[in-house]
Scaffold this active site. Structure first.
Site, PDB file in Angstrom:
ATOM      1  N   ARG A 245     -32.525 -50.394 -36.598  1.00 12.90           N
ATOM      2  CA  ARG A 245     -31.260 -50.397 -36.544  1.00 12.90           C
ATOM      3  C   ARG A 245     -30.854 -49.717 -37.991  1.00 12.90           C
ATOM      4  O   ARG A 245     -31.417 -50.020 -39.018  1.00 12.90           O
ATOM      5  CB  ARG A 245     -30.413 -51.722 -36.608  1.00 12.90           C
ATOM      6  CG  ARG A 245     -30.364 -52.155 -35.065  1.00 12.90           C
ATOM      7  CD  ARG A 245     -29.500 -51.564 -34.328  1.00 12.90           C
ATOM      8  NE  ARG A 245     -29.463 -51.848 -32.688  1.00 12.90           N
ATOM      9  CZ  ARG A 245     -30.144 -51.630 -31.594  1.00 12.90           C
ATOM     10  NH1 ARG A 245     -30.875 -50.660 -32.092  1.00 12.90           N
ATOM     11  NH2 ARG A 245     -29.850 -52.025 -30.637  1.00 12.90           N
ATOM     12  N   GLU A 274     -22.972 -45.385 -36.329  1.00  8.13           N
ATOM     13  CA  GLU A 274     -23.053 -44.595 -35.236  1.00  8.13           C
ATOM     14  C   GLU A 274     -21.739 -44.665 -34.332  1.00  8.13           C
ATOM     15  O   GLU A 274     -20.983 -45.550 -34.398  1.00  8.13           O
ATOM     16  CB  GLU A 274     -24.461 -45.331 -34.167  1.00  8.13           C
ATOM     17  CG  GLU A 274     -25.726 -44.933 -35.016  1.00  8.13           C
ATOM     18  CD  GLU A 274     -26.742 -45.616 -34.158  1.00  8.13           C
ATOM     19  OE1 GLU A 274     -26.498 -45.750 -33.079  1.00  8.13           O
ATOM     20  OE2 GLU A 274     -27.956 -45.972 -34.639  1.00  8.13           O
ATOM     21  N   HIS A 292     -30.111 -41.306 -32.159  1.00  4.83           N
ATOM     22  CA  HIS A 292     -30.582 -42.341 -31.258  1.00  4.83           C
ATOM     23  C   HIS A 292     -31.072 -42.166 -29.961  1.00  4.83           C
ATOM     24  O   HIS A 292     -30.692 -42.436 -28.823  1.00  4.83           O
ATOM     25  CB  HIS A 292     -29.404 -43.476 -31.112  1.00  4.83           C
ATOM     26  CG  HIS A 292     -29.758 -44.793 -31.041  1.00  4.83           C
ATOM     27  ND1 HIS A 292     -29.056 -45.842 -31.662  1.00  4.83           N
ATOM     28  CD2 HIS A 292     -30.770 -45.330 -30.729  1.00  4.83           C
ATOM     29  CE1 HIS A 292     -29.573 -47.056 -31.274  1.00  4.83           C
ATOM     30  NE2 HIS A 292     -30.826 -46.690 -30.564  1.00  4.83           N
TER      31      HIS A 292
END
Length: 326
Positions: A245, A274, A292
């Site tokens: 993360r 994000e 991602h």
């Protein structure tokens, strides 16, 4: 007596048949169609009494937001299970769920190979500076400004958070490049491969690693885990790979380490905010950036969907949700 209801909160892309085969025996399936959180609270929930299980995908956040305390507290008292599709479950307030007696699960094993492949790509790109090489090729500059890079062979790989993903990545790096693998967890992992050497402190791991790869979940205790102090503890010219993360890393400290040369390179698949990527990161040719992509394969996404469904099946069958995290 009416049957329980199972809410599908978010997207099902690959297991549309399986959701009926697996879950319909335990309840009537209802699909989230609320465009806003307020609609979810005032219209959807009153229309669908008796929801016992929830299948949750991150895509539902686009409509009703994350499962924070406010949303969890508006769920009916009938809700017993939330099966989250994903290894990371930071979009769910597990403390709020626990306070209401709601069990929460995730899907760790389903993402192991796809995310490890992403990490391997980032690792290789960082050692060999393939991002800068590709930028050169696309700009018709051939090898201009490209000094020799480094081989990953025989280097030390430090895994922070040796779970399923970290173990698959470590195995691939050991088998392909003969890398020495060390790892740090809060405690030694039961069943860890004998060739993975445990380091009791994060500092020990950072001082010995040529490449540090992050695989720990985002919790309050891991937010900003890798900051200015930790970058200072790394070897000069170390590499950082993050498929965990974004908020596990202090991004400003990482940028400072890149500017100073303390970090030779960084490979990032995740970011603190994000889908926004900090603009300054685009200026570093030694940083490989992915949007991602960890689980962006048909195979892994179907596996995740089915795994989340099976967690609910276990909950209905036994009263204890599969892969329970809270």
């Amino acid at each position: 007596m009416s049957r329980p209801k199972i809410l599908v909160s978010g997207h099902i892309a690959w297991a549309n048949k399986e959701i009926y085969d697996l879950l319909q025996p335990f309840g009537d399936i209802v699909w989230l169609d609320s465009p806003t959180r307020d609609h979810f609270r005032t219209v959807f929930l009153p229309q669908h009494q008796g929801i016992v299980g929830i299948y949750r995908h991150n895509s539902s956040a686009d409509h009703i937001g994350v499962y924070d305390k406010e949303l969890v507290d508006m769920l009916p008292s009938s809700v017993k299970f939330i099966a989250h599709n994903g290894a990371g479950y930071d979009q769910i307030d597990v403390a709020a769920c626990k306070a209401r007696g709601i069990q929460v699960s995730n899907t760790p094993g389903a993402v192991d190979t796809a995310t490890a492949t992403t990490g391997l790509h980032l690792l290789i790109s960082c050692f060999r500076q393939f991002t800068k090489a590709e930028m050169n090729a696309r700009a018709h500059k051939w090898k201009a400004g490209l000094p020799p890079a480094h081989d990953p062979d025989g280097k030390v790989l430090g895994i922070v958070g040796l779970g399923g993903i970290g173990t698959v990545l470590a195995q691939r790096c050991k088998d392909s490049f003969g890398m020495k693998v060390i790892y740090h967890n809060p405690r030694p992992r039961a069943g860890a491969p004998e060739w993975a050497e445990y380091k009791p402190t994060l500092e020990q791991l950072l001082r010995e690693s040529d490449c540090v790869s992050l695989h720990c979940p985002l919790r309050e205790e891991t937010r900003g885990l890798i900051g200015a102090t930790q970058f200072e503890q790394m070897k000069p010219g170390a590499i950082l790979v993050n498929t965990a993360r974004g908020a596990v890393v202090d991004e400003k400290a990482m940028i400072d380490a890149l500017k100073s040369g303390k970090l030779y390179a960084a490979g990032l698949d995740v970011y603190p905010d994000e889908p926004r990527i900090t603009e300054e990161l685009f200026s570093f040719p030694n940083v490989t950036l992915l949007p991602h992509m960890g689980t962006e394969t048909e195979e892994s996404q179907k596996s995740m969907e089915v795994a989340a469904m099976m967690c609910l099946v276990k909950g209905f069958q036994t009263g204890e949700i599969g892969n329970r995290v809270a």
